[in-house]
Motif scaffolding. Structure first.
Motif, PDB file in Angstrom:
ATOM      1  N   VAL A 297     -50.379   4.526 -16.736  1.00 43.44           N
ATOM      2  CA  VAL A 297     -51.768   4.666 -17.447  1.00 43.44           C
ATOM      3  C   VAL A 297     -52.444   3.113 -17.107  1.00 43.44           C
TER       4      VAL A 297
ATOM      5  N   GLU B 116     -54.908   0.847 -15.710  1.00 45.60           N
ATOM      6  CA  GLU B 116     -56.836   0.780 -15.846  1.00 45.60           C
ATOM      7  C   GLU B 116     -56.815  -0.996 -16.500  1.00 45.60           C
TER       8      GLU B 116
ATOM      9  N   ARG C 296     -47.740   9.170 -21.099  1.00 44.12           N
ATOM     10  CA  ARG C 296     -48.756   9.072 -20.446  1.00 44.12           C
ATOM     11  C   ARG C 296     -50.135  10.030 -21.010  1.00 44.12           C
ATOM     12  N   ARG C 297     -50.056  11.098 -21.199  1.00 46.93           N
ATOM     13  CA  ARG C 297     -51.316  12.481 -21.108  1.00 46.93           C
ATOM     14  C   ARG C 297     -51.402  10.993 -22.998  1.00 46.93           C
TER      15      ARG C 297
ATOM     16  N   GLU D  68     -53.812   8.740 -21.771  1.00 45.03           N
ATOM     17  CA  GLU D  68     -54.902   8.704 -20.521  1.00 45.03           C
ATOM     18  C   GLU D  68     -56.384   8.832 -21.458  1.00 45.03           C
TER      19      GLU D  68
ATOM     20  N   ARG E 255     -59.514   7.045 -20.700  1.00 45.41           N
ATOM     21  CA  ARG E 255     -59.811   7.369 -19.808  1.00 45.41           C
ATOM     22  C   ARG E 255     -60.907   8.655 -20.816  1.00 45.41           C
TER      23      ARG E 255
END
Length: 358
Positions: free
Chosen positions: A95, A99, A320-321, A324, A328
């Motif tokens: 991620v 970003e 990853r989560r 995020e 994000r």
């Protein structure tokens, strides 16, 4: 000899007859200027050896430095050698690459605490990876009130990424009970910083480590249902490594030759325990059953002689989560995200010695 005057945003704006804001936007907010103007500004800047705004000055002005801090309990080298943490960091970096964010690794086991705290001061937000709840750096990080996501850590006021540790461990122990095991010991990584005790399942296990607490509760639930006294189940704490598992298994099996199963809270501990049992002439699973947790490959990619009975969790997805949610926030739902783990029966568990032939 006169010293050549260093180019600045203002001097470039003057040279080109544009505003200071236009030059700043060419570097910091390119969408606010036309491509032709930006190309013109950048080309002139390069011709006068100007490489862009000073990052430190920009950080002071914007209040952002473009980096997230990942805090974890272990030494720095652990993040590069532990298969679970390697996968976890790969998930975060997937991620961060999209970003344009950088990662600052902040190990809580640091011989220079001042350096650790300095690192924690130069990030825009935190991912707390299963940390000890009362560690001073964790308290300082939370007190800063920066965007923070916690992983394998109970903090109801913050976004979190969790695994179903309790239910998974209950399934592991229920599996052993179904195979007739009644003399079981637990091998865990420390429940709090500096801990390394030999206890029993009847003792108090604080929630200083959310992971240890939840897995202990899963073990208790299964053993209580089978009517096995908690006080009869030893719990040994050791560093989360193959060597820790090997040494602890040897110590336990020497003092409790009646043991028929070891429940290990990581695959690394389990692989070490298998080696420790082998050194005593105990074959797995014929003489001793061993379970793990993580579902990862051995460090270095060496194939294991036996497929572990373990709980397979998705460390990459957890990372990853978490990234995020942190980077994000408008695109994902915050709150508690649970990524279920899967109990997998392998080759390292079998009927208890005293249950065969019944």
């Amino acid at each position: 000899m006169a010293r050549t005057k260093r180019a600045t945003l203002k001097s470039i704006a003057s040279d080109l007859g544009v505003t200071h804001t236009s030059v700043s936007n060419a570097y910091n907010n390119p969408a606010k200027v036309s491509k032709a103007l930006r190309d013109r500004i950048i080309a002139h800047a390069r011709s006068v050896n100007y490489e862009g705004p000073n990052p430190a000055a920009r950080s002071l002005r914007t209040g952002r430095c473009g980096a997230i801090g990942v805090l974890f309990n272990d030494p720095l080298s652990y993040a590069f050698t532990d298969p679970h943490d390697i996968a976890f960091l790969r998930g975060i970096s997937s991620v961060c690459e999209d970003e344009g964010a950088n990662i600052v690794l902040i190990p809580l086991q640091n011989k220079r605490p001042q350096q650790r705290d300095q690192l924690a001061a130069i990030v825009d937000g935190f991912i707390l990876n299963a940390p000890y709840r009362s560690h001073p750096t964790i308290r300082q990080a939370l007190a800063r009130e920066l965007p923070t996501v916690v992983v394998d850590f109970d903090a109801p006021a913050l976004s979190s990424v969790l695994t179903n540790d309790r239910a998974s461990m209950q399934a592991v122990v229920a599996h052993l009970l179904a195979l007739g095991h009644r003399h079981i010991a637990i091998v865990t990584f420390p429940r709090e910083e500096g801990a390394g005790d030999v206890r029993s399942l009847a003792d108090d296990f604080s929630d200083e480590s959310h992971v240890v607490h939840e897995r202990i509760e899963g073990c208790r639930a299964a053993l209580d249902a089978a009517g096995i006294a908690r006080a009869s189940v030893p719990v040994c704490e050791t560093p989360n490594s193959e060597d820790g598992g090997r040494r602890t298994a040897g110590w336990l099996l020497h003092r409790r030759p009646d043991l028929t199963a070891l429940v290990c809270f990581s695959d690394r501990l389990a692989h070490g325990a298998i080696a420790g049992a082998g050194a005593l002439g105990l074959a797995v699973p014929d003489a001793l059953s061993v379970t793990g947790f993580d579902g990862v490959e051995l460090p270095g990619g060496a194939p294991a002689a036996l497929r572990l009975t373990t709980v397979r969790q998705n460390a990459w997805e957890k990372g990853r989560r978490a990234a995020e949610i942190l980077l994000r926030p408008r695109d994902v739902d915050a709150g508690a995200v649970v990524i279920p783990a899967e109990f997998v029966v392998g080759d390292t568990t079998g009927p208890a010695r005293d249950a065969r032939g019944r």
